[in-house]
Write a protein that holds these residues in place. Structure first.
Motif, short mmCIF file in Angstrom:
data_model
loop_
_atom_site.label_atom_id
_atom_site.label_comp_id
_atom_site.label_asym_id
_atom_site.label_seq_id
_atom_site.Cartn_x
_atom_site.Cartn_y
_atom_site.Cartn_z
N UNK A 294 89.48 104.32 91.66
CA UNK A 294 89.07 104.88 90.38
C UNK A 294 88.39 103.80 89.55
N UNK A 295 87.55 104.19 88.62
CA UNK A 295 86.89 103.21 87.74
C UNK A 295 86.34 103.95 86.53
N UNK A 296 86.18 103.20 85.44
CA UNK A 296 85.53 103.80 84.28
C UNK A 296 84.08 104.12 84.64
N UNK A 297 83.55 105.13 84.00
CA UNK A 297 82.16 105.51 84.30
C UNK A 297 81.20 104.41 83.85
N UNK A 298 80.29 104.08 84.73
CA UNK A 298 79.25 103.11 84.41
C UNK A 298 78.17 103.86 83.60
N UNK A 299 78.17 103.63 82.31
CA UNK A 299 77.31 104.43 81.42
C UNK A 299 75.83 104.21 81.71
N UNK A 300 75.50 102.98 82.10
CA UNK A 300 74.10 102.68 82.42
C UNK A 300 73.65 103.51 83.63
N UNK A 301 74.52 103.53 84.65
CA UNK A 301 74.21 104.30 85.86
C UNK A 301 74.10 105.79 85.52
N UNK A 302 75.05 106.27 84.73
CA UNK A 302 75.09 107.71 84.43
C UNK A 302 73.83 108.12 83.66
N UNK A 303 73.42 107.29 82.70
CA UNK A 303 72.27 107.70 81.87
C UNK A 303 70.95 107.60 82.65
#
Ligand code: NAP
Length: 613
Positions: A294-303
């Motif tokens: 599990x990991x926190x969402x990588x916001x850069x990747x998501x956007x």
């Protein structure tokens, strides 16, 4: 692939496995482990719960203060949707898109969410990546906080989706359907409820979910226990304290037993272990435990994801996991296992392996994968006797694999014990505890993580019968198995859309199946409405032809299912029992079923269906 045992460098990551050559020895060991667990009762080993009787508390809703208070209604509708989980919500959203606003969504629960309404036990999370699990992510722009989010986040997402689309205006909660009857004169279904409502709907969309009604093991004396007990899907936080992130302060000083080590057991056991004075896990079959990652969402990747990503990511995942047909960016345990098998097949036979090479490589690589997971148990669990009990000896997809970084370490606590009930079942439950393995242990609390009613007839699971055309009852028609066209419509039950596992497909990411089913149903409803059709139902021939597709599909899996340890996928070892739709009627792999439906829609001539105007 490595040809030596490299050992466990980091038990929380996937590692290469040892090379396995002696397939026969593994086959024998796996068969012996399966035989230990076969019961003569099969799926009938579970209690048929009388929800009004002594087990009523096991099904009661712990999230409401009392029953529905609103007055009964009598309504004419275009569509009644039964079930307010992902399927019901998707149906509502898609109905609005085709211009149908005269609909209701009905559920026994007091809110939207389905599975995520009921399953709020500590530790609950999705076991498929949230980016491909949650519906409408591109439309809502919602960014899941983690790769595998908590149940409470999924439940909150359901509520926000319902608010955004105005679904609450259409909701009828805390209401159970009691019966349904077709009226030939009005061409409508009369649906009656336990609150005294009557809905007269042109179309009804209903499902008899696999995971809706809890089931309890048929252990003698279960009703005599005088301490506290509940099923994981009705978690009693008033007793345990805390919430789905843990903090079960109410368990301090308590002796707790849990029965069941499936996906739910895996998530809940570490939470209990952190607080109970004593925890005893009664296990019949261990679950494969892969690293969670599990990991926190990588916001850069998501956007940076580009339009269309959600559908593409879902499709690539399914093709990879179910058919080893392509790779997937998801790169979780499901994908890693698929990739491991793809590599093994390529190594054995290159681009065009023979059937023998393919079968041999799939079997061998499966044993290797399990060797790796057994090594992982040894690396994490210090006590050898506990570690041995936690090792799995069945092919990977015989049961749904689990993912956890906390489950195995929980067994290193002195306060946590495990009792193996594979060869000798739990003998009985007494007023004060559990008798198993020749020993009676006393408990304050017994938790049942024993899953849901799978191997029962459609009407048993739904909890109501349907009276269709010419006096035909669905209970009678489906008594020996389902009979539909494409899993949606059944002759003599016009305008009734059956959803869920009704001769449809099986798939790892069930949310994707729901999406595709809703898409197909909308096409059918839209076609009827726009052409002025009064009714739609299959021909007998089309239904038989689909039945043949299903039985041919079943035949390809029979030998494999027989080698499996008993469970939901092989109807607890009784695969000739036609009540379990996962055994007698699913299309594998799911994406081929989706393609088939898409091609059928593209033809545009409703082949196999008749409409009356
Ligand atoms: P489950 O998979 O049906 O597991 C039930 C457990 O109870 C099994 O370990 C079973 O052992 C055990 N059991 C039943 N009767 C027993 C007896 N008499 N003595 C000892 N043990 C007994 O139920 P679940 O874990 O609640 O999962 C239900 C479904 O929901 C599964 O498909 C699962 O994958 C899914 N799920 C998904 C998530 C998620 O993260 N998305 C989380 C939880 C559950 P045997 O195996 O020996 O029968």
């Amino acid at each position: 692939m490595s040809d030596q045992n490299i050992g466990v460098a980091d038990p929380h990551s996937f590692i290469p496995a040892r090379r396995v050559e002696q397939l026969e020895a593994f086959r024998e060991k796996y068969a012996a482990e399966r035989d230990k667990r076969l019961t003569k009762e099969g799926a009938d080993q579970f209690q048929a719960i009388d929800f009004t009787g002594k087990f009523a508390d096991f099904d009661a809703d712990p999230h409401v203060d009392g029953p529905r208070t609103s007055e009964p209604v009598s309504l004419d509708l275009d569509v009644l949707v039964i079930g307010a989980g992902f399927m019901g919500m998707t149906a509502g959203i898609e109905l609005e898109k085709i211009g149908i606003t005269d609909y209701k969504i009905l559920d026994v629960a007091a809110d939207f969410g389905g599975t995520w309404y009921w399953n709020r036990y500590p530790g609950v999370r999705c076991d498929v990546e949230s980016y491909i699990y949650l519906p409408y992510l591109e439309e809502t722009g919602y960014v899941p906080t983690e790769r595998y989010i908590r149940g409470s986040e999924i439940f909150a997402y359901c509520q926000s989706l319902a608010r955004k689309h105005g679904l609450y205006d259409h909701a009828v909660f805390q209401t159970r359907v009691t019966d349904m009857e077709w009226n030939e004169d009005t061409a409508r279904w009369a649906v009656r409820t336990d609150a005294g409502d009557e809905f007269r709907a042109r179309f009804v969309a209903t499902q008899s979910g696999l995971f809706t009604r809890p089931h309890l093991p048929g252990i003698p004396g279960i009703e005599t226990f005088a301490g506290h007990s509940f099923h994981t899907s009705r978690w009693d936080y008033a007793y345990t304290g805390g919430d789905d992130s843990g903090n079960l302060e109410g368990l301090r000083g308590k002796k707790v037993a849990i029965i069941g080590t499936g996906a739910t057991g895996l998530q809940v056991i570490p939470q209990i272990a952190d607080f109970a004075d004593e925890l005893v896990v009664y296990q019949r079959t261990p679950t494969q435990v892969m690293p969670r990652q599990n990991a926190e969402t990588d916001l850069e990747w998501f956007s940076a994801l580009t339009p269309g990503w959600h559908r593409e990511r879902r499709a690539a995942f399914d093709k990879c996991v179910q058919d080893r047909a392509t790779l997937s960016d998801v790169d979780d345990g499901w994908v890693k296992f698929a990739k491991y098998q793809m590599d093994a097949v390529f190594e054995a036979g290159g681009e065009n392996p023979s059937i023998e090479q393919l079968i041999d490589a799939m079997e061998r690589s499966d044993y290797e994968w399990n060797e790796m997971l057994r090594d992982r148990v040894d690396a994490i669990v210090a006590d050898e006797s506990k570690a041995d009990k936690l090792k799995t000896y069945y092919r990977t997809m015989c049961k749904r694999p689990g993912f956890s970084d906390e489950y195995l370490p929980a067994f290193n606590k002195d306060s946590v014990d495990i009792v193996d009930t594979a060869s000798t079942p739990i003998e009985r439950i007494t007023e004060t505890g559990i008798v198993a393995d020749g020993q009676e242990r006393e408990f304050d609390l017994i938790i049942y993580a024993t899953g849901f009613q799978g191997g029962r007839t459609w009407t048993d699971k739904a909890g109501y019968d349907v009276l269709g055309r010419n006096g035909n009852r669905l209970s009678k028609k489906f008594a020996d198995g389902l009979s539909t066209l494409h899993g949606f419509l059944s002759k003599d039950f016009p305008n009734l859309f059956l959803l869920g596992f009704t001769q449809t497909a099986t798939i790892t990411n069930i949310a994707h199946l729901i999406d595709e089913q809703a898409r197909h149903m909308m096409y059918l409803i839209d076609t009827c409405v726009s052409s002025g059709a009064r009714t739609i139902e299959p021909t007998a021939e089309a239904e038989q032809a689909w039945g043949k597709v299903m039985s041919d599909q079943t035949a390809t899996r029979t030998d494999w299912l027989l080698t499996c340890t008993p469970g939901l996928y092989n109807n607890e070892g009784k695969i000739t029992d036609s009540r379990n739709p996962l055994v007698t009627g699913v299309f594998v792999p799911g994406f081929q079923y989706f393609d088939l439906l898409e091609d059928w829609r593209a033809d545009g001539n409703l082949e196999g269906l008749v409409t009356e105007h």
